[in-house]
Design a protein around this motif. Sequence first.
Motif, PDB file in Angstrom:
ATOM      1  N   MET A  64       0.785  -1.256   0.016  1.00  0.00           N
ATOM      2  CA  MET A  64       0.020  -0.015   0.162  1.00  0.00           C
ATOM      3  C   MET A  64       0.889   1.387   0.037  1.00  0.00           C
ATOM      4  O   MET A  64       0.394   2.264  -0.414  1.00  0.00           O
ATOM      5  N   SER A  65       2.067   1.221   0.398  1.00  0.00           N
ATOM      6  CA  SER A  65       2.870   2.292   0.416  1.00  0.00           C
ATOM      7  C   SER A  65       3.016   2.738  -0.901  1.00  0.00           C
ATOM      8  O   SER A  65       3.305   3.912  -1.355  1.00  0.00           O
ATOM      9  N   HIS A  67       1.447   1.664  -3.436  1.00  0.00           N
ATOM     10  CA  HIS A  67       0.115   2.190  -4.202  1.00  0.00           C
ATOM     11  C   HIS A  67      -0.249   3.662  -3.893  1.00  0.00           C
ATOM     12  O   HIS A  67      -0.687   4.410  -4.796  1.00  0.00           O
ATOM     13  N   HIS A  68       0.069   4.124  -2.442  1.00  0.00           N
ATOM     14  CA  HIS A  68      -0.445   5.361  -2.112  1.00  0.00           C
ATOM     15  C   HIS A  68       0.881   6.479  -2.765  1.00  0.00           C
ATOM     16  O   HIS A  68       0.415   7.442  -3.326  1.00  0.00           O
ATOM     17  N   GLN A  98      -2.788  10.371   1.905  1.00  0.00           N
ATOM     18  CA  GLN A  98      -2.100   9.298   1.443  1.00  0.00           C
ATOM     19  C   GLN A  98      -0.617   9.613   1.802  1.00  0.00           C
ATOM     20  O   GLN A  98       0.123   8.589   2.032  1.00  0.00           O
ATOM     21  N   GLN A 101      -0.418   8.487   5.306  1.00  0.00           N
ATOM     22  CA  GLN A 101      -0.646   7.160   5.847  1.00  0.00           C
ATOM     23  C   GLN A 101       0.575   6.453   5.192  1.00  0.00           C
ATOM     24  O   GLN A 101       1.066   5.428   6.083  1.00  0.00           O
ATOM     25  N   ARG A 102       1.344   6.698   4.321  1.00  0.00           N
ATOM     26  CA  ARG A 102       2.258   6.163   3.881  1.00  0.00           C
ATOM     27  C   ARG A 102       3.541   6.229   4.539  1.00  0.00           C
ATOM     28  O   ARG A 102       4.247   5.139   5.105  1.00  0.00           O
ATOM     29  N   HIS A 171      -8.567   3.803  -6.434  1.00  0.00           N
ATOM     30  CA  HIS A 171      -9.414   3.511  -5.224  1.00  0.00           C
ATOM     31  C   HIS A 171     -10.040   2.329  -5.172  1.00  0.00           C
ATOM     32  O   HIS A 171      -9.806   1.820  -4.211  1.00  0.00           O
ATOM     33  N   GLY A 174      -7.385  -0.042  -4.185  1.00  0.00           N
ATOM     34  CA  GLY A 174      -6.837  -0.114  -2.982  1.00  0.00           C
ATOM     35  C   GLY A 174      -7.846  -0.298  -1.885  1.00  0.00           C
ATOM     36  O   GLY A 174      -7.438  -0.915  -0.720  1.00  0.00           O
ATOM     37  N   MET A 197      -8.996   3.362   5.565  1.00  0.00           N
ATOM     38  CA  MET A 197      -8.956   3.433   4.079  1.00  0.00           C
ATOM     39  C   MET A 197     -10.276   2.860   3.293  1.00  0.00           C
ATOM     40  O   MET A 197     -10.647   3.636   2.364  1.00  0.00           O
ATOM     41  N   GLN A 201     -11.777   5.705   1.074  1.00  0.00           N
ATOM     42  CA  GLN A 201     -11.725   5.694  -0.286  1.00  0.00           C
ATOM     43  C   GLN A 201     -12.931   5.423  -1.168  1.00  0.00           C
ATOM     44  O   GLN A 201     -13.225   5.974  -2.099  1.00  0.00           O
TER      45      GLN A 201
END
Length: 219
Positions: A64-65, A67-68, A98, A101-102, A171, A174, A197, A201
């Motif tokens: 997800m890091s 992806h973000h 994001q 969050q990352r 999204h 994600g 998330m 999203q």
Amino acid sequence: MTSAVRVPRPLVLAGAVVFLLALGLMVLTIGQPSSAASSASGTSSSASAAPAETSADVGFARDMSIHHQQAVEMSFIVRDRTDDVDVRRLAYDIINTQANQRGMMLGWLETWGRPKSSERPPMEWMGHTVTATGDGSLMPGMATDAELDELRKAKGTAAEILYLRLMTVHHRAGAEMAQAAAGAAVTEEIKNLAAGMVRGQKSEIGLMADMLKERSATA
């Protein structure tokens, strides 16, 4: 000449006793194993243990890091390709949310002693490994290199529509990944972040659908 203040002997003895008791307690605590110290503080050793390398927690935090990171990149691109207030506000929100969050996920990987990158295939922790296609899209929902180039060249309404379409797909994938992590994670950090998330999203997907409709376009 100022005379010295005399402290009553009982108070001196009481202070000495308190000091010795505190010193003994400190020595006792230092000598305890980590599990005993955790129990004394009300935290179990299992709760503070780092999740396994193959866990959903570690895999999700890494994937997800990445992806973000692309969502933030696309948002920076469109911010400079349009003057529309609503699109720029959405891009600004995505950049801030994001990126934050990352940072949290990379920080947890650091705390757990897990590397921030891995040779393991993306989404392996979900049970369906992604095979690299070579077009720049590393995971479902991610834009290809060609799509990013197209976004960089677009301007005005065309840039807005392309951004909203790409981000909607981004999204959706994600949210699916976050939903899986919320159910499979063992740490409260990942469970709570992933669940948030999903909600965030899905809400933005609805907002982008309305924004596309205003521009006579669909996702």
